[in-house]
Scaffold this motif. Structure first.
Motif, PDB file in Angstrom:
ATOM      1  N   UNK A 101       0.782  -1.341   0.207  1.00  0.00           N
ATOM      2  CA  UNK A 101       0.247  -0.156   0.404  1.00  0.00           C
ATOM      3  C   UNK A 101       1.086   1.193   0.179  1.00  0.00           C
ATOM      4  N   UNK A 102       1.816   1.260   1.022  1.00  0.00           N
ATOM      5  CA  UNK A 102       2.819   2.110   0.996  1.00  0.00           C
ATOM      6  C   UNK A 102       3.927   2.146  -0.329  1.00  0.00           C
ATOM      7  N   UNK A 103       3.730   1.304  -1.161  1.00  0.00           N
ATOM      8  CA  UNK A 103       4.075   1.447  -2.107  1.00  0.00           C
ATOM      9  C   UNK A 103       3.726   2.203  -3.707  1.00  0.00           C
TER      10      UNK A 103
ATOM     11  N   UNK B 106       3.289   2.328  13.428  1.00  0.00           N
ATOM     12  CA  UNK B 106       1.616   2.578  13.500  1.00  0.00           C
ATOM     13  C   UNK B 106       1.284   3.205  12.308  1.00  0.00           C
ATOM     14  N   UNK B 107       1.501   4.363  12.483  1.00  0.00           N
ATOM     15  CA  UNK B 107       1.474   5.690  11.092  1.00  0.00           C
ATOM     16  C   UNK B 107       2.410   5.421  10.121  1.00  0.00           C
ATOM     17  N   UNK B 108       1.928   5.945   8.848  1.00  0.00           N
ATOM     18  CA  UNK B 108       3.537   6.522   7.833  1.00  0.00           C
ATOM     19  C   UNK B 108       2.973   7.693   7.730  1.00  0.00           C
ATOM     20  N   UNK B 109       3.187   8.722   7.931  1.00  0.00           N
ATOM     21  CA  UNK B 109       3.516  10.004   7.438  1.00  0.00           C
ATOM     22  C   UNK B 109       4.275  10.353   5.824  1.00  0.00           C
ATOM     23  N   UNK B 110       4.121  11.070   5.195  1.00  0.00           N
ATOM     24  CA  UNK B 110       5.190  11.132   4.172  1.00  0.00           C
ATOM     25  C   UNK B 110       4.575  12.473   3.984  1.00  0.00           C
ATOM     26  N   UNK B 111       6.230  13.525   3.670  1.00  0.00           N
ATOM     27  CA  UNK B 111       6.009  14.364   3.119  1.00  0.00           C
ATOM     28  C   UNK B 111       6.786  15.099   1.852  1.00  0.00           C
ATOM     29  N   UNK B 112       6.138  15.903   0.766  1.00  0.00           N
ATOM     30  CA  UNK B 112       6.261  15.837  -0.473  1.00  0.00           C
ATOM     31  C   UNK B 112       6.594  17.716  -0.646  1.00  0.00           C
TER      32      UNK B 112
ATOM     33  N   UNK C  86      -4.526  10.169   2.062  1.00  0.00           N
ATOM     34  CA  UNK C  86      -4.402   9.228   0.620  1.00  0.00           C
ATOM     35  C   UNK C  86      -4.789   7.657   0.919  1.00  0.00           C
ATOM     36  N   UNK C  87      -6.668   7.295   0.862  1.00  0.00           N
ATOM     37  CA  UNK C  87      -6.557   5.858   1.266  1.00  0.00           C
ATOM     38  C   UNK C  87      -6.070   4.627   0.180  1.00  0.00           C
ATOM     39  N   UNK C  88      -5.227   4.193   0.159  1.00  0.00           N
ATOM     40  CA  UNK C  88      -4.924   2.668   0.176  1.00  0.00           C
ATOM     41  C   UNK C  88      -4.670   2.211   0.814  1.00  0.00           C
ATOM     42  N   UNK C  89      -6.084   0.172  -0.137  1.00  0.00           N
ATOM     43  CA  UNK C  89      -6.381  -0.785   0.901  1.00  0.00           C
ATOM     44  C   UNK C  89      -6.852  -0.488   1.720  1.00  0.00           C
ATOM     45  N   UNK C  90      -7.713   0.463   2.240  1.00  0.00           N
ATOM     46  CA  UNK C  90      -8.755   0.896   3.316  1.00  0.00           C
ATOM     47  C   UNK C  90      -7.708   1.381   4.440  1.00  0.00           C
ATOM     48  N   UNK C  91      -6.203   1.195   4.160  1.00  0.00           N
ATOM     49  CA  UNK C  91      -5.545   2.656   5.259  1.00  0.00           C
ATOM     50  C   UNK C  91      -5.173   3.867   4.503  1.00  0.00           C
ATOM     51  N   UNK C  92      -5.001   5.372   5.334  1.00  0.00           N
ATOM     52  CA  UNK C  92      -4.623   6.487   5.228  1.00  0.00           C
ATOM     53  C   UNK C  92      -3.716   6.365   5.257  1.00  0.00           C
ATOM     54  N   UNK C  93      -3.122   6.842   4.654  1.00  0.00           N
ATOM     55  CA  UNK C  93      -1.214   7.502   4.698  1.00  0.00           C
ATOM     56  C   UNK C  93      -1.901   9.419   4.798  1.00  0.00           C
ATOM     57  N   UNK C  94      -0.670   9.796   5.726  1.00  0.00           N
ATOM     58  CA  UNK C  94      -1.320  11.416   5.618  1.00  0.00           C
ATOM     59  C   UNK C  94       0.384  11.683   4.852  1.00  0.00           C
ATOM     60  N   UNK C  95      -0.092  12.650   3.681  1.00  0.00           N
ATOM     61  CA  UNK C  95       0.802  13.300   3.016  1.00  0.00           C
ATOM     62  C   UNK C  95       0.236  14.865   3.576  1.00  0.00           C
ATOM     63  N   UNK C  96       1.592  15.400   3.354  1.00  0.00           N
ATOM     64  CA  UNK C  96       1.373  17.385   3.668  1.00  0.00           C
ATOM     65  C   UNK C  96       2.972  17.522   2.858  1.00  0.00           C
ATOM     66  N   UNK C  97       2.653  18.762   2.002  1.00  0.00           N
ATOM     67  CA  UNK C  97       3.440  19.157   1.628  1.00  0.00           C
ATOM     68  C   UNK C  97       4.666  19.914   2.290  1.00  0.00           C
TER      69      UNK C  97
ATOM     70  N   UNK D  79      13.760  11.705   7.707  1.00  0.00           N
ATOM     71  CA  UNK D  79      12.888  11.418   6.233  1.00  0.00           C
ATOM     72  C   UNK D  79      13.704  10.786   5.963  1.00  0.00           C
ATOM     73  N   UNK D  80      12.839   9.791   4.921  1.00  0.00           N
ATOM     74  CA  UNK D  80      13.454   8.341   4.681  1.00  0.00           C
ATOM     75  C   UNK D  80      12.855   8.449   2.955  1.00  0.00           C
ATOM     76  N   UNK D  81      13.877   8.596   1.859  1.00  0.00           N
ATOM     77  CA  UNK D  81      12.860   7.970   0.174  1.00  0.00           C
ATOM     78  C   UNK D  81      12.608   6.470   0.274  1.00  0.00           C
ATOM     79  N   UNK D  82      12.453   6.244  -0.508  1.00  0.00           N
ATOM     80  CA  UNK D  82      11.995   5.609  -1.085  1.00  0.00           C
ATOM     81  C   UNK D  82      12.692   4.312  -1.246  1.00  0.00           C
TER      82      UNK D  82
END
Length: 385
Positions: free
Chosen positions: A13-15, A45-51, A81-92, A127-130
């Motif tokens: 889902x993260x991918x 538990x939760x994965x936050x993403x910065x972009x 962003x909701x993917x496979x029933x999970x929410x990922x918080x994406x913040x600019x 931070x960590x890249x993919x």
């Protein structure tokens, strides 16, 4: 070069979320707690993403990839962003333009370093890249390794941006640190009065998380020394909390620890829920009344009995060696006598008889047979004294 454990980035889902964000050349990074906990080999538990993509662009990229986008904090740049029933918080990526000690006005940026500079602690500015490579613009890796808690940049500036960071400092120290940066500790003390500007619900939520840490004692003691604890819980007794923590044979529930720490009723100061307020009052009343932990367990459940017993021990009072066994037995010990067994008693006589039977049942360790309980009940009904 430091990298995250591979299993974190193997999440399908993260991918998909990272694919969506990076498909047209924008950058996306795991940030904050997910990176910190992964490096500590703790649960993520939760994965936050910065972009560097703006919120509108994040929404467009997500929809193009077939993902649902929910603008949960659009003014501050956050889209879930909701993917496979999970929410990922994406913040600019963002920088603070204006702060008032509670809220911030932000401007979006494409500069990761500016985004890192507005975060609270260095260990949260990782931070960590993919590919898993960790980016450390604020020196958080060394602090994480040394279990040192330090504000990003100037502690006074970080605190006056949001005074709740004072309590977050002590909570994160209890959960992740062993060493408090002296400059940070001094700044927390200088600005402690600013906590009066923070909603009590937010203060209560932070205190709940702090007291739920495996060992909050040292952090709470530092709060007291810095003058912060008295701002939150006037008259609090960190020594009583320390005694409780020594008595606990395993990390205990936060409400039990609050009962030990607070000298008065903290319900309003922390805006506890009604259920938590009632449970705390019941526990404090039972302690003041000298209630047997087994009785508390029988009336309100085994956890209530265990909490009461631990608080009694923390006060330096003695309990029978088998008190835990008696508390455990209370869970499966319905009294074998009811009102129907005490006919023809009625009214006040019946109530007095039932209370006497209860006392005898509890005093026997939930073993007295029904005939003996009935005898005790009738005796009490005949002799009100």
């Amino acid at each position: 070069m430091t990298r995250l454990p591979g299993h974190i980035l193997a999440d399908p889902a993260l991918g998909r979320v990272l694919d969506a964000l990076e498909r047209q050349g924008d950058r996306a990074f795991l940030v904050g707690g997910a990176v910190r906990n992964a490096l500590l080999d703790r649960a993520v538990d939760d994965i936050d993403i910065a972009t560097d993509a703006t919120p509108d662009r994040v929404i467009a990229l997500a929809r193009a990839a077939g993902l649902r986008a929910v603008p949960t904090g659009i003014d501050h740049g956050t889209v879930t962003l909701v993917c496979e029933g999970r929410g990922f918080e994406v913040t600019t990526f963002r920088r603070d333009v204006e702060t008032d000690g509670r809220h911030a006005v932000v401007a979006f940026t494409r500069d990761l370093a500016q985004d890192a500079a507005r975060r609270d602690f260095t260990i949260n500015a990782l931070y960590a890249d993919r590919a898993g490579q960790v980016l450390d613009p604020m020196g958080g890796l060394a602090d994480l390794l040394d279990r040192r808690l330090r504000f990003v940049g100037d502690p006074d500036a970080r605190i006056t941006e949001d005074y709740l960071r004072i309590l977050r400092f002590f909570r994160f120290l209890a959960c992740y640190g062993r060493h408090a940066d002296p400059a940070a500790l001094e700044a927390c003390g200088r600005h402690a009065a600013g906590l009066a500007r923070i909603a009590r619900e937010r203060i209560g939520a932070e205190m709940r998380k702090l007291l739920a840490a495996p060992d909050p004692g040292p952090s709470v003691a530092l709060m007291a020394r810095a003058g912060v604890l008295d701002q939150v819980l006037p008259g609090a007794r960190p020594d009583r909390l320390a005694a409780l923590l020594r008595a606990e044979d395993a990390p205990g529930p936060w409400l039990r620890r609050l009962a030990a720490l607070a000298s008065g009723d903290p319900t309003e100061a922390l805006r506890l829920s009604r259920a938590d307020g009632r449970a705390l009052a019941r526990l404090r009343d039972a302690l003041a009344a000298g209630t047997d932990p087994a009785e508390a367990a029988w009336r309100h459940g085994v956890p209530a009995g265990l909490d009461l017993g631990m608080l009694i021990l923390a006060q330096g009072l003695a309990l029978p060696p088998d008190w835990r066994d008696r508390v455990a037995r209370a869970a499966d010990a319905p009294m074998p006598v009811s009102a129907a067994d005490l006919a023809p008693l009625q009214g006040a006589d019946l109530g007095r008889a039932l209370r006497a039977a209860e006392r005898a049942w509890i005093a026997s360790g939930f073993t007295l047979p029904a005939p003996a309980l009935i005898d005790a009940a009738h005796l009490a009904a005949k002799d009100p004294t």
